[in-house]
Structure formats: structure tokens, C-alpha cells
Design an enzyme around this catalytic site. Structure first.
Site, short mmCIF file in Angstrom:
data_model
loop_
_atom_site.label_atom_id
_atom_site.label_comp_id
_atom_site.label_asym_id
_atom_site.label_seq_id
_atom_site.Cartn_x
_atom_site.Cartn_y
_atom_site.Cartn_z
N CYS A 76 0.79 -1.06 -0.05
CA CYS A 76 0.12 0.17 -0.09
C CYS A 76 0.96 1.34 -0.10
CB CYS A 76 -1.01 -0.05 1.17
SG CYS A 76 -1.98 1.50 1.60
N CYS A 79 0.41 3.06 3.40
CA CYS A 79 0.97 2.52 4.87
C CYS A 79 1.67 1.42 4.77
CB CYS A 79 -0.43 2.16 5.71
SG CYS A 79 -1.24 0.75 5.15
N CYS A 124 -7.43 -0.89 1.13
CA CYS A 124 -6.44 -1.49 1.99
C CYS A 124 -7.14 -1.76 3.36
CB CYS A 124 -5.32 -0.65 2.26
SG CYS A 124 -4.03 -0.73 3.72
N CYS A 127 -5.35 0.79 6.28
CA CYS A 127 -5.45 2.39 6.39
C CYS A 127 -6.67 2.76 5.66
CB CYS A 127 -4.51 3.07 5.90
SG CYS A 127 -4.38 3.14 4.12
N CYS A 148 -8.39 -5.39 -10.28
CA CYS A 148 -7.97 -4.09 -11.16
C CYS A 148 -7.62 -3.29 -10.23
CB CYS A 148 -9.34 -3.78 -11.93
SG CYS A 148 -8.95 -2.58 -13.23
ZN LIG Z 1 -2.82 1.06 3.67
#
Ligand SMILES: [Zn+2]
Length: 160
Positions: A76, A79, A124, A127, A148
Site C-alpha cells: 500500500c 501505509c 487497504c 488504512c 483491477c
Molecule cells: Zn494502506
């Protein structure tokens, strides 16, 4: 009598207020990493902010990760939680990095949150940053899923 009414109104105001506060606390608790919009804006590039925090979509074929076939992990960009493995990446020819599965538990879906996202939305789990969408037209010989994902939401970490 007046005092009783005043007391009732006060009680009502107070209970409304405390339940509103409780709701906010619950939303914040949903993600173990949570920052204000200003904090995210300061940390992320304009494009990352647009995708991750405003659920925007980058232009197709605009991410270098679309054609990246190096071995490694996609984290990510907000984060640093590992989200996808290169071994699950495939060329969907859609212009966005595509995976047939996520790293289990690290990605959450629209149905898991009360943020008004659609069912196929994915973000995610750490976060809450928006990543992209999942569709059912992925590789039939594996999962059949096509995750995607916006390259701007990812940070590629090559394996050593
Ligand atoms: Zn994240």
C-alpha cells in the site's frame, strides 16, 4: 414543571451528542492506521491522494506497474501494508495492474465498510485507502477474479 422540561431537553441533547461521538469513534477504530485529510495530503503525491483517499481512478496504461513483471510484493502506497504478490499478477490488457488474488486479510471490500462504497470496491484493510475494484472475469484456470488495481495506490518492493 419548567425545570422538568429543561432537564428532559438537556438529557436529550446530551444523549444525542454522546451517541454521535460513539459513532465517530467506531469509524476511526475500523482502521488501525487513520490520519486526517491534511495529514494524508502532506504525505501522498497528488495522484496517490486522488486514488487512495478520494477513490479516484488513474488513466489506463499510465502506471509503470501495469507492465512490471519483476518478482516482488506490491505494498500500500499509503501505509506500506503488503497487498499483492507478483506471482498472482497477470496481463489483463486493461491498462491497470491486475492480480487474480490479494494477500488474504490485508485487503477489504466495499461490503465490509459503511462508507457507501459499492460491493466490488476494494481498499487497504489497514488504512482504508482505495485500491480499485474486483471483477469476475479473471483467469479461469486460477481464481476467476480480476483485481483491477490503480498503480498509484501501490509501491512495488522487489524480492531480493
Ligand atoms: Zn494502506
Amino acid at each position: 414543571m419548567k425545570n422538568v422540561i429543561a432537564f428532559c431537553i438537556l438529557t436529550l441533547l446530551f444523549s444525542c451528542n454522546s451517541s454521535a461521538q460513539k459513532n465517530n469513534a467506531q469509524i476511526e477504530k475500523e482502521y488501525s492506521i487513520s490520519k486526517t485529510d491534511a495529514e494524508w495530503k502532506a504525505q501522498l503525491t497528488e495522484k496517490q491522494y486522488y486514488v487512495l483517499r478520494e477513490a479516484g481512478t488513474e488513466r489506463p496504461f499510465s502506471s509503470a506497474y501495469d507492465k512490471n513483471y519483476e518478482k516482488g510484493t506490491y505494498h500500500c502506497a499509503a501505509c506500506n501494508t503488503p497487498l499483492f504478490l507478483s506471482e498472482h499478477k497477470f496481463d489483463s490488457r486493461t491498462g491497470w495492474p491486475s492480480f487474480d488474488r490479494e494477500i488474504e486479510g490485508n485487503v477489504a471490500y466495499g461490503t465490509d465498510s459503511n462508507l457507501g462504497y459499492s460491493r466490488d470496491e476494494e481498499h487497504c484493510a489497514t488504512c482504508g485507502g482505495h485500491l480499485g475494484h474486483v471483477f469476475n472475469d479473471g483467469p479461469r484456470d486460477t481464481t476467476g477474479k480480476r483485481h483491477c488495481i490503480n498503480g498509484a495506490a501501490l509501491e512495488f518492493v522487489p524480492s531480493e
